[in-house]
Design a protein around this motif. Structure first.
Motif: not given
Length: 59
Positions: A9-12, A21-22, A35-37
C-alpha cells in the motif's frame, strides 16, 4: 476478503502514477498513464489458481 499488505500500500502511494484497482489483469495503459491491477482478492485468487495449475503439471 483479503486485507491490503501495508508495505505494498505504501509503495503504490509513493510512486507517482495513478493506479486503478479494478478488473482481472495487470497492465499499464500509456495513453492515460495509468496502471490497472485487480484488487487484492483478485490477486490472491490468481495466485491460488497458479499454484493449482503448477501442481497439476506434476501429477
Amino acid at each position: 476478503m483479503h486485507e491490503p499488505i501495508p508495505h505494498m500500500q505504501d509503495f503504490f502511494e509513493a510512486i507517482d502514477i495513478v493506479t486503478s484497482f479494478t478488473g482481472r489483469e495487470v497492465y499499464y495503459m500509456a495513453s492515460v498513464d495509468k496502471v490497472y491491477m485487480p484488487d487484492i482478492s483478485g490477486i490472491m485468487e490468481q495466485a491460488h489458481q497458479i499454484r493449482l495449475d503448477s501442481y497439476s503439471t506434476f501429477i
